[in-house]
Design a protein around this motif. Structure first.
Motif, PDB file in Angstrom:
ATOM      1  N   LEU A   1       0.754  -1.100  -0.026  1.00  0.00           N
ATOM      2  CA  LEU A   1      -0.006  -0.211   0.058  1.00  0.00           C
ATOM      3  C   LEU A   1       0.824   1.344   0.120  1.00  0.00           C
ATOM      4  O   LEU A   1       0.478   2.216  -0.929  1.00  0.00           O
ATOM      5  CB  LEU A   1      -0.903  -0.027   1.329  1.00  0.00           C
ATOM      6  CG  LEU A   1      -1.907   1.311   1.240  1.00  0.00           C
ATOM      7  CD1 LEU A   1      -2.909   1.224   0.223  1.00  0.00           C
ATOM      8  CD2 LEU A   1      -2.659   1.175   2.670  1.00  0.00           C
ATOM      9  N   GLU A   2       1.874   1.123   0.729  1.00  0.00           N
ATOM     10  CA  GLU A   2       2.615   2.241   0.926  1.00  0.00           C
ATOM     11  C   GLU A   2       3.507   2.611  -0.359  1.00  0.00           C
ATOM     12  O   GLU A   2       3.642   3.706  -0.848  1.00  0.00           O
ATOM     13  CB  GLU A   2       3.819   2.081   1.899  1.00  0.00           C
ATOM     14  CG  GLU A   2       4.746   3.371   2.220  1.00  0.00           C
ATOM     15  CD  GLU A   2       3.753   4.503   3.129  1.00  0.00           C
ATOM     16  OE1 GLU A   2       4.063   5.754   2.690  1.00  0.00           O
ATOM     17  OE2 GLU A   2       2.752   4.097   3.898  1.00  0.00           O
ATOM     18  N   THR A   3       3.913   1.564  -1.096  1.00  0.00           N
ATOM     19  CA  THR A   3       4.721   1.651  -2.320  1.00  0.00           C
ATOM     20  C   THR A   3       3.546   2.276  -3.583  1.00  0.00           C
ATOM     21  O   THR A   3       4.064   3.161  -4.239  1.00  0.00           O
ATOM     22  CB  THR A   3       5.238   0.157  -2.464  1.00  0.00           C
ATOM     23  OG1 THR A   3       6.092  -0.101  -1.893  1.00  0.00           O
ATOM     24  CG2 THR A   3       5.833   0.158  -4.121  1.00  0.00           C
ATOM     25  N   ALA A   4       2.431   1.611  -3.568  1.00  0.00           N
ATOM     26  CA  ALA A   4       1.324   2.118  -4.380  1.00  0.00           C
ATOM     27  C   ALA A   4       1.124   3.696  -4.406  1.00  0.00           C
ATOM     28  O   ALA A   4       0.920   4.323  -5.135  1.00  0.00           O
ATOM     29  CB  ALA A   4       0.203   1.290  -4.114  1.00  0.00           C
ATOM     30  N   HIS A   5       0.920   3.867  -2.921  1.00  0.00           N
ATOM     31  CA  HIS A   5       0.798   5.175  -2.691  1.00  0.00           C
ATOM     32  C   HIS A   5       1.702   6.417  -3.163  1.00  0.00           C
ATOM     33  O   HIS A   5       1.326   7.375  -3.736  1.00  0.00           O
ATOM     34  CB  HIS A   5       0.448   5.517  -1.106  1.00  0.00           C
ATOM     35  CG  HIS A   5       0.122   7.095  -0.648  1.00  0.00           C
ATOM     36  ND1 HIS A   5      -1.028   7.713  -0.955  1.00  0.00           N
ATOM     37  CD2 HIS A   5       0.887   7.694  -0.075  1.00  0.00           C
ATOM     38  CE1 HIS A   5      -0.695   8.845  -0.528  1.00  0.00           C
ATOM     39  NE2 HIS A   5       0.259   8.979   0.030  1.00  0.00           N
ATOM     40  N   THR A   6       3.015   5.868  -2.724  1.00  0.00           N
ATOM     41  CA  THR A   6       3.959   6.668  -3.404  1.00  0.00           C
ATOM     42  C   THR A   6       4.161   6.870  -5.082  1.00  0.00           C
ATOM     43  O   THR A   6       4.222   7.923  -5.461  1.00  0.00           O
ATOM     44  CB  THR A   6       5.368   6.289  -2.836  1.00  0.00           C
ATOM     45  OG1 THR A   6       5.492   5.855  -1.409  1.00  0.00           O
ATOM     46  CG2 THR A   6       6.543   6.882  -3.269  1.00  0.00           C
ATOM     47  N   ALA A   7       3.660   5.773  -5.512  1.00  0.00           N
ATOM     48  CA  ALA A   7       3.567   5.690  -7.024  1.00  0.00           C
ATOM     49  C   ALA A   7       2.763   6.647  -7.472  1.00  0.00           C
ATOM     50  O   ALA A   7       2.773   7.433  -8.457  1.00  0.00           O
ATOM     51  CB  ALA A   7       3.762   4.341  -7.542  1.00  0.00           C
ATOM     52  N   PHE A   8       1.590   6.548  -6.909  1.00  0.00           N
ATOM     53  CA  PHE A   8       0.396   7.453  -7.129  1.00  0.00           C
ATOM     54  C   PHE A   8       0.630   8.868  -7.042  1.00  0.00           C
ATOM     55  O   PHE A   8       0.260   9.627  -8.013  1.00  0.00           O
ATOM     56  CB  PHE A   8      -0.860   7.055  -6.247  1.00  0.00           C
ATOM     57  CG  PHE A   8      -1.811   8.058  -6.425  1.00  0.00           C
ATOM     58  CD1 PHE A   8      -2.663   8.115  -7.668  1.00  0.00           C
ATOM     59  CD2 PHE A   8      -2.177   9.195  -5.617  1.00  0.00           C
ATOM     60  CE1 PHE A   8      -3.884   8.793  -7.985  1.00  0.00           C
ATOM     61  CE2 PHE A   8      -3.261  10.079  -6.046  1.00  0.00           C
ATOM     62  CZ  PHE A   8      -4.037   9.856  -7.039  1.00  0.00           C
ATOM     63  N   LEU A   9       1.339   9.258  -5.761  1.00  0.00           N
ATOM     64  CA  LEU A   9       1.686  10.888  -5.805  1.00  0.00           C
ATOM     65  C   LEU A   9       2.947  11.122  -6.878  1.00  0.00           C
ATOM     66  O   LEU A   9       2.442  12.380  -7.404  1.00  0.00           O
ATOM     67  CB  LEU A   9       2.422  10.850  -4.270  1.00  0.00           C
ATOM     68  CG  LEU A   9       1.632  10.730  -3.213  1.00  0.00           C
ATOM     69  CD1 LEU A   9       2.394  10.918  -2.025  1.00  0.00           C
ATOM     70  CD2 LEU A   9       0.606  11.786  -3.401  1.00  0.00           C
ATOM     71  N   ALA A  10       3.552  10.076  -7.242  1.00  0.00           N
ATOM     72  CA  ALA A  10       4.553  10.651  -8.385  1.00  0.00           C
ATOM     73  C   ALA A  10       3.833  10.905  -9.908  1.00  0.00           C
ATOM     74  O   ALA A  10       3.920  11.692 -10.510  1.00  0.00           O
ATOM     75  CB  ALA A  10       5.571   9.506  -8.458  1.00  0.00           C
ATOM     76  N   ALA A  11       2.962   9.670 -10.156  1.00  0.00           N
ATOM     77  CA  ALA A  11       2.315   9.689 -11.204  1.00  0.00           C
ATOM     78  C   ALA A  11       1.326  10.909 -11.468  1.00  0.00           C
ATOM     79  O   ALA A  11       0.892  11.534 -12.329  1.00  0.00           O
ATOM     80  CB  ALA A  11       1.641   8.578 -11.589  1.00  0.00           C
ATOM     81  N   SER A  12       0.694  11.347 -10.070  1.00  0.00           N
ATOM     82  CA  SER A  12      -0.571  12.377 -10.153  1.00  0.00           C
ATOM     83  C   SER A  12       0.287  13.861 -10.370  1.00  0.00           C
ATOM     84  O   SER A  12      -0.533  14.867 -10.215  1.00  0.00           O
ATOM     85  CB  SER A  12      -1.420  12.358  -8.900  1.00  0.00           C
ATOM     86  OG  SER A  12      -0.724  12.471  -7.760  1.00  0.00           O
ATOM     87  N   ALA A  13       1.426  13.785 -10.116  1.00  0.00           N
ATOM     88  CA  ALA A  13       2.075  15.189 -10.202  1.00  0.00           C
ATOM     89  C   ALA A  13       1.870  15.940 -11.631  1.00  0.00           C
ATOM     90  O   ALA A  13       2.188  17.018 -11.654  1.00  0.00           O
ATOM     91  CB  ALA A  13       3.611  15.139 -10.078  1.00  0.00           C
TER      92      ALA A  13
END
Length: 100
Positions: free
Chosen positions: A32-44
């Motif tokens: 979950l932590e990894t997916a959240h971090t990836a989401f933040l990067a992709a949503s930039a």
């Protein structure tokens, strides 16, 4: 009528399931932590729907509490909540990547 050793075996099975869930919760929380971090990067990119950002944040925030203190909920409930949140964050990540 169940004899005592049949009742005890049911308790052992439930205990072993609880142990398995508790052992897998940290792995689910790490995903979950990894997916959240990836989401933040992709949503930039800024091309993500507000509703997706809100859903992802709610899912992540709700489970972050459980992952920090797994003893606050039952093992089964914690794993279900964490897995559901992971699915929500993963879908948000797919949408974010598609919008890039």
């Amino acid at each position: 009528m169940k004899v005592p050793w049949q009742v005890m075996s049911a308790c052992t099975t439930t205990g072993s399931i609880d142990t398995t869930i508790k052992n897998n919760l940290p792995k689910t929380c790490a995903l979950l932590e990894t997916a959240h971090t990836a989401f933040l990067a992709a949503s930039a990119s800024g091309n993500i729907k507000t509703s997706t950002i809100v859903k992802e944040k709610a899912a992540y925030d709700g489970v972050r509490v459980i992952c920090a203190d797994p003893g606050s909920v039952t093992a089964a409930n914690a794993l279900v909540l964490a897995a559901t949140a992971y699915a929500t964050v993963s879908l948000a990540l797919k949408e974010a990547r598609a919008a890039q």
